[in-house]
Design a protein around this motif. Sequence first.
Motif, PDB file in Angstrom:
ATOM      1  N   UNK B 333     -12.177  25.710 -29.297  1.00 48.26           N
ATOM      2  CA  UNK B 333     -13.602  25.535 -29.628  1.00 48.26           C
ATOM      3  C   UNK B 333     -14.002  24.068 -29.537  1.00 48.26           C
ATOM      4  N   UNK B 335     -12.540  21.898 -27.546  1.00 48.65           N
ATOM      5  CA  UNK B 335     -12.470  21.509 -26.140  1.00 48.65           C
ATOM      6  C   UNK B 335     -13.755  21.912 -25.414  1.00 48.65           C
ATOM      7  N   UNK B 336     -14.219  23.138 -25.699  1.00 48.54           N
ATOM      8  CA  UNK B 336     -15.446  23.601 -25.036  1.00 48.54           C
ATOM      9  C   UNK B 336     -16.617  22.675 -25.388  1.00 48.54           C
ATOM     10  N   UNK B 337     -16.695  22.338 -26.669  1.00 45.53           N
ATOM     11  CA  UNK B 337     -17.794  21.474 -27.098  1.00 45.53           C
ATOM     12  C   UNK B 337     -17.722  20.113 -26.394  1.00 45.53           C
ATOM     13  N   UNK B 338     -16.517  19.577 -26.327  1.00 43.04           N
ATOM     14  CA  UNK B 338     -16.354  18.262 -25.745  1.00 43.04           C
ATOM     15  C   UNK B 338     -16.717  18.277 -24.252  1.00 43.04           C
ATOM     16  N   UNK B 339     -16.287  19.354 -23.570  1.00 44.26           N
ATOM     17  CA  UNK B 339     -16.598  19.466 -22.149  1.00 44.26           C
ATOM     18  C   UNK B 339     -18.107  19.586 -21.941  1.00 44.26           C
ATOM     19  N   UNK B 340     -18.750  20.378 -22.807  1.00 45.06           N
ATOM     20  CA  UNK B 340     -20.207  20.524 -22.710  1.00 45.06           C
ATOM     21  C   UNK B 340     -20.882  19.168 -22.869  1.00 45.06           C
ATOM     22  N   UNK B 342     -19.591  16.258 -22.254  1.00 51.01           N
ATOM     23  CA  UNK B 342     -19.349  15.472 -21.054  1.00 51.01           C
ATOM     24  C   UNK B 342     -20.294  15.866 -19.931  1.00 51.01           C
ATOM     25  N   UNK B 343     -20.660  17.168 -19.917  1.00 55.80           N
ATOM     26  CA  UNK B 343     -21.530  17.630 -18.841  1.00 55.80           C
ATOM     27  C   UNK B 343     -23.001  17.529 -19.226  1.00 55.80           C
ATOM     28  N   UNK B 345     -24.602  18.487 -22.103  1.00 57.70           N
ATOM     29  CA  UNK B 345     -25.244  19.393 -23.054  1.00 57.70           C
ATOM     30  C   UNK B 345     -24.651  19.124 -24.430  1.00 57.70           C
ATOM     31  N   UNK B 347     -23.197  19.762 -27.727  1.00 60.38           N
ATOM     32  CA  UNK B 347     -22.664  20.927 -28.426  1.00 60.38           C
ATOM     33  C   UNK B 347     -21.753  20.400 -29.512  1.00 60.38           C
TER      34      UNK B 347
END
Lengths: 596, 537, 354
Positions: B333, B335-340, B342-343, B345, B347
Amino acid sequence: MASKNNTDIKSLVIRVCVGTGGLAAGSQEVIDEFTKLLKKKGVRAEVLKKCVNKTGCRGFCAKDVLADVIVDGISHTYQLLTAENVARIVEEHIVGGEPVEQWLVGPEYHAFHDKQTKILLHECGHIDPEDINAYTEIGGYNGARKALTMKPENIIAQIKDSGLRGRGGAGFPTGLKWEFCRNADSDQKYIICNADEGDPGAFMDRSIIEGNPHSVIEGMIISGYAIGASFGYIYIRAEYPLAIERLKIALSEARSNGFLGKGIFNSDFDFELKIKEGAGAFICGEETALIASIEGKRGMPRSKPPFPAHKGLLGKPTVINNVETLATLPSIMTKGAKWFSSIGTEKSKGTKVFALTGKIKNTGLIEVPMGISLKEIIYDIGGGMEKKNRTLKAVQTGGPSGGCIPAANIDMPVDYESLAAAGSMMGSGGMVVMDDLTCMVDMSKFFLTFTANESCGKCVPCRVGTKRMLEILTRITEGKGKSSDIDLLLELGKDIKLASLCGLGQSAPNPVLSTLHYFRDEYEAHINEGICPAGVCKSLRRYTVSDEACKMCGKCKTVCPSDAVTWEKKQKAVISKEKCIKCGACYEACPFNAIL
Amino acid sequence: MAGLATSLGAGAATNSLAQMPDIDTIFLFGSNPTEAHPIVSLYLKKALKKGAKLIVGDPRKTWMAKRADVWLNLKPGSNIAMMNGLAHVILKNGWENKSFIGQRTEGFEEFKVQAAKYDLNKVVKLTGVKKEDIIEAARLYADAGKAMIVYGLGVTEHQTGTENAMAMSNLALLCGHIGRPSTGIMALRGQNNVQGASDLGPLPATLPGYQSVTSEAVRKKFGDAWNVEISSQIGKKSVEMLEEACHGKFKGIFILGEDPAQTDPNVHEVRKALKSLDFLVVQDIFHTETTKFADVILPGASFAEKDGTFTNGERRVQRIRKAVEPVAGMAEWQVICKLANYMGYPMNYNHPSEVMDEIASLVPIYGGISYDRLENETLQWPCPTKDHPGTTTMYTDIFARPGGLAKFMVLDHKGPGEVASKDFPLTLVTGRIREHYNNGSMTRRVPGIMELVPEELVEINPADAKKLNISNGDMVNISSVRGKIKARAKVTNRSQAGNVFMTFHFEDALTNILTSEHKDPITGTPEYKACAVKIEK
Amino acid sequence: MSDNTINIKMNGVAVQCGLEDTILTASKKAGIRIPTLCHDDRLEPYGGCRLCIVEVNGGMRPLPACTTPVAEGMEIRTETEDVRKIRKSVIALLLSNHPNDCMRCESTGDCTLQDLSYEYEVDGSQYEGEKCELPVRDDNPFITFEPTKCILCGRCVRICNEVVMAGTIDFNGRGFDTIPDTAFGKPRSLDNCEFCGQCVSTCPTGALTDKKARGKGRAHEMKKVRTTCSYCGTGCNFDLNVKDGEVVKVTSAYDAPVNHGNLCVKGRYGYDFIHSDERITTPLIKKGNKYIEATWDEALEYCARRFSDIIKKHGKETVGGFSSSRCSNEENFLLSKFVRTVFKTNNVDNCARV
């Protein structure tokens, strides 16, 4: 019927005992010999197989083979027959008309019978157990036939009125048990015959089944109908092959006569029976363990309540009655509750079968009215002590669950309440007579060894408690007892009785507790003085010769296996402590009680 | 779960597991719970002890089949014919529940016409089951006071999987065996959070909570909450993404904790697809067949390393709790936030409980669920509000379809996508054994389990083994038109003659090299339960 | 009194019970503790240990609370002097056939026999005599059996036969020599055992223990973390036992709504993967044919760049995400949200159908 040689004979019947005991003594050979010789002589006779048990039908285990030779209705009974005797009996008695006096039974045979009241055993020994007609001819199955015309409630009322109580040991009123089951709401109910007779030395149930299997089947029909069970099991130990064989024959005959199956006796009542053989675990005589065993589980009891009358076999209401109880039912049905309740005491009605054993002259199977005194049983029926120079010490009743009654109390009546009050119990009918050569500690140890071995292992007090009691008794008999041991036994015994799950554990301490009550001094002698007063406990024996009593006969020397006795003619014997192996042979052999 | 969703309204089990001991007739279909769902089997065993009748529909003679009152040993892939046949018997004898049908269902007349076509001679031929057994099964099911259908992946993992599930619903509706305690349809879920993963939205046509992307109102609700515009175009299913990748039309995938290169059927095709991608990110706790194709591998956190919730097969939302730190420092959870971020958005959540709060605000069936409540309560969805106790039995009054009526579906027997042939004379059924799990990445790392079950075993009937001269323990080659693997033979009559059985737990015996490309056109679920193979020594 | 309730008095306090209640279940409702060794809520009442005996008015002898159904008007006393004395005696008998080696026992601190001997102030010295001397049996991967510590409560045998119906073990022998064992004393293997460890979970002493966890710490050293199993979809709860940052054991959660303490081989013993040395411990970026270790920031920045490039070049419909039914609800929700908000497509799917 008539023979060529002796046309005077109109009828000849020879009845030979073929119970397990009879067969073991050679009754089959006797039958064969009679058949062979009579054929040779051209005498036509009915050589009937006759029910008998280990002691013989009349209760003389020592006198088998027993046979009645009935010539034109006049019966003579022979004892201790072997095949070799037959020729002379045929020649002198049957052909010659002169009974062979020296082989006939003696007066003790009649004394043995006079004080008995035979209801259950009445037919045993008179009818062929492998022929249903023999049973029906004397009114067999009339009880069941009558019951099926009655309302079940009325049967139960009649049994209640009769005062019949369970003969398996606890003495619960049979009618009441039935009523509980009758009133339980269920689509299926069961009746079970408990024929898992397991007390050491007991053979009442086996004898009844071997001698009159139809009486048990008839009893099951009556109780099955009364409680509303259309199916029953006879749970019998596999060690009773003859009884099982006879039961199987009886069941098949009953079936083909329409006494079992659909709409029995042309009524609308269906009833079927199945034999279930037990593997000889004593615990399976306990009703809930018995049920578990029938269900294919390990024979372990469960706590009651709920009682089987509410939740029994496969969870259905079930009545479990003992063989003797069931076999009593036909006569109560035909002769009535009043007749039955006229026999016995106020609370214990009817008769009870006992296996009379021990140091008594006439050992055997007896049936006596409730309330008879122990004294009458021992001295009138039993003929007194086996050995003249020995005295009665105690009577043990109830087998491993029971207790001892000391000689001083033998005037007491034999009924449920009196036995319980004396610290013993009716049990299933074992009765062991003990003389002064019996060590009560050793005797308790014997019974406790049995219960400890037969404990199912389920509950702690019985599994571990009996083991610990046994260990204490063992050390007492080995001369290693401690002064605290008696208190420990009393405490432990009380706790085991209170806390055990089933009847086995709840009664296991009885032999110990009752002997502690009546014979505490013997325990104390073992512990405090290192003496076994009865001279039984090997480790405690120190054999010496009494100078006063020794008559210098030398018998002790001849029997001593370890060459420990020094004796010369006209000299008193001396026993070497070093060489003596404490076997007691000299003690037994001495005719003058000179060995101490 | 599309089958149940179509017939009844929601793709979920209708009752609680705890109600199972009171069932009068269990209809267990395509499920081997003593192996695949051992704890569910304990409930069923309890019911059996209490005297429940048991019907088992399974080509294999499982533990339950051995103890069944009726064992319907149907040919793999003949489920619909079986169900229609049972319905035929019920209707012919008038055992259907007329008032239930009248009050709570629609489409009965059409269904009746269809069922009439499935006379017993036809059904016997299609299924291979004895006539008496079909009649007895129909009677036991229809007669019962409380009857429950319990089904597993033997129903869904067919090309007719969705229809198979509908066929089971038809049967339940016909007898009115739904909407009461201990009476309904229980689908046994293969993986710990199949239910939750379906519920919460990684699905191409629905937003979390089965809310359709084609609904403007739904898109607006989510769009407002998430501060984006939600695409109204239905997305691609995973198999479609992979297919397009093979043709170079799909470029980048983020795979979270899956191993399609081992567990998807026809893995050759899958591997080709993964290879064709421009960019593949895989997050997992172990290296798998799939990570071999990744451009970036991200470490995952095991269930012991994070907080969160799982939703089990009976819709019960339960906590998982962090017992130890994630080995790589971050849970998925995070990791997903961090990637978002970075892109571009934003989160940001401090704790998964905040995610659950957001779920509750957007997903009505989870509306009343929060971590606080889960500390003291156990909740089965639908749980729409904070004071709602959750739902143990669904459809007690109305079905979750428009109009509140359940729908009979008209279904026809199609059979499996691939049938045994001269060259490939045996039908391979795949499934699980108790000791292992899925691709085995977890259980193969338990030394004790590997001591017990170190390798793949192919179950073969003694009759077939004799014909092929195979003895117990022989190494054999199993091949289908797609490939070939080796495994040790286990000769047992658990599998009937003509069928063989394998698991898919071992990477050195990749069973899914053999399984067919056929899949359920509605859900995309692969047909793991039937393909044609041959076995050679 | 309604038809469905039975009124009794327990230690003088009125208690309303149901028709199915036993004295023991009623005592729980009344908040009265009755000691027991052979009872487990998952099992049928047994009545073997005799510790739960209580006095019931009018009864000839004390009755076991676990098997005795309540009856209207029953007056029960659970802590009389007589009852306590019998309990002491029972504990003393058990200890007389027990190694009493708590200081080195795996189950110290998690042993009902130990607790009761403390509570009732009984040691093993009251009765001397023979003790069980059977050797330790651990000829299998998961379950260690120390027969000397077995108190014959029958819980292992019953859970194996009543609940799991595996029939692995049953009582062997009679009387003092009774012992639970496999058929013919064979080692446990898949031929006779499911390795669910249910027997271990119900054993009240140190007789049955989890082999893998032996020596890895005792009850008081464990942090117990309640969680949900990550294998199949049944949703069993259990406690992860953590010591020094490592999961060393799984123990049953008896109040779990789904499984009530029951578990299968995977749930109870399939936890080694958590600390497997094959775990991926750091992000890896493929460079040529090699994977190079990277920091989270490096890896995620790289992922972000690559996905952005593809979207820019080929459009948003060429990217997507797969989610897993192995992951949590929150993670599935977030991935769904991620694809929709970051990739801005609906190309998201999971393996929920499998």
